[in-house]
Scaffold this active site. Structure first.
Site, mmCIF file in Angstrom:
data_model
loop_
_atom_site.group_PDB
_atom_site.id
_atom_site.type_symbol
_atom_site.label_atom_id
_atom_site.label_comp_id
_atom_site.label_asym_id
_atom_site.label_seq_id
_atom_site.Cartn_x
_atom_site.Cartn_y
_atom_site.Cartn_z
ATOM 1 N N THR A 149 17.567 64.376 50.680
ATOM 2 C CA THR A 149 16.124 64.216 50.615
ATOM 3 C C THR A 149 15.716 62.807 51.058
ATOM 4 O O THR A 149 16.540 62.025 51.519
ATOM 5 C CB THR A 149 15.614 64.551 49.211
ATOM 6 O OG1 THR A 149 16.296 63.754 48.240
ATOM 7 C CG2 THR A 149 15.862 66.014 48.886
ATOM 8 N N HIS A 150 14.437 62.502 50.950
ATOM 9 C CA HIS A 150 13.852 61.337 51.608
ATOM 10 C C HIS A 150 14.619 60.055 51.339
ATOM 11 O O HIS A 150 15.009 59.757 50.218
ATOM 12 C CB HIS A 150 12.391 61.160 51.191
ATOM 13 C CG HIS A 150 12.217 60.834 49.730
ATOM 14 N ND1 HIS A 150 12.231 59.541 49.260
ATOM 15 C CD2 HIS A 150 12.043 61.636 48.658
ATOM 16 C CE1 HIS A 150 12.062 59.545 47.951
ATOM 17 N NE2 HIS A 150 11.951 60.805 47.555
ATOM 18 N N ASP A 151 14.860 59.311 52.417
ATOM 19 C CA ASP A 151 15.401 57.961 52.368
ATOM 20 C C ASP A 151 16.858 57.870 51.903
ATOM 21 O O ASP A 151 17.336 56.776 51.585
ATOM 22 C CB ASP A 151 14.527 57.053 51.490
ATOM 23 C CG ASP A 151 13.085 57.045 51.962
ATOM 24 O OD1 ASP A 151 12.854 56.728 53.137
ATOM 25 O OD2 ASP A 151 12.192 57.381 51.152
#
Length: 231
Positions: A149-151
């Site tokens: 998921t993000h980052d």
């Protein structure tokens, strides 16, 4: 050497002939079914007993040092298991090839966002998801049904086994191995060449070169891993 599985794309060699390498060969076939991109020449493996044979119909041509006999063929190194998860790093260092010789392979069913990046020599298998601003380093192995998921940041030579789930902002340092179904809380750090057991739930940072397992994950022992010089 000119042996080939009959493709019409760019010549490709898979280093290794075990389970991960066989899965990668099937990934290559899946890519070619969508759009012919690769001419899979075969496997290179250091087990002499495999030379001259086939695995899943793909020939095992020679040992890994024969890579220079194949001109400018692209390479992907597909070795490693929980028993020796640093083998990919050792082989890449021994081959000493420039980054542009390494192929990056992504299964057509994987979902990779436009803000994510994947380094040379990395393999992303079926139905993996990279949601937003995910960074994969070089020679990373992402097995089926992994969700990043993000980052999230995944360092060179890391392995994410089937079904691993990372929450946002996780950093997996180089060479780490996360076992099947492991879950990692947001912003945690998995130290370099550490090993996370299958099904573990990681709620704390894991120091380098340690083995953690359980729910929640706890320290088990120091890792025994021959990674040589760190990359």
């Amino acid at each position: 050497m000119t042996m080939s599985t009959g493709g019409t794309g760019e010549p490709l060699l898979i280093v290794g002939a075990g389970g991960f390498a066989r899965e990668t060969a099937q990934l290559v076939h899946a890519i070619n079914e969508v759009s012919p991109a690769w001419d899979l020449l075969g496997h290179l493996d250091d087990d002499p007993a495999k030379h001259g044979g086939k695995v899943d119909g793909v020939p095992v041509l020679a040992g890994t040092d024969a890579v220079r006999s194949f001109g400018d063929a692209r390479i992907v190194v597909c070795t490693g298991s929980p028993r020796d998860y640093a083998s990919r790093a050792r082989i890449v260092r021994r081959l000493g090839l420039p980054p542009d010789r390494y192929a990056t392979l992504v299964h057509p069913s994987a979902c990779v966002s436009r803000t994510s990046s994947i380094g040379p020599g990395s393999v992303v298998l079926a139905q993996a998801v990279l949601t937003a601003a995910v960074t994969l380093g070089a020679h990373v192995s992402v097995m089926p049904h992994v969700t990043l998921t993000h980052d999230d940041e995944v360092g060179d030579f890391a392995t994410l086994a089937a079904g691993v789930r990372l929450a946002g902002g996780v950093r997996v340092e180089p060479g780490a191995y996360l076992g099947s179904g492991a879950l990692v809380r947001e912003t945690r750090v998995i130290g370099y060449y550490s090993l996370v057991g299958m099904g573990a739930v990681v709620t704390r940072d894991i120091p380098p070169e340690q083995v953690w397992a359980g729910v929640p994950a706890r320290y088990v022992r120091q890792a025994t891993v021959d990674h040589g010089a760190l990359s």
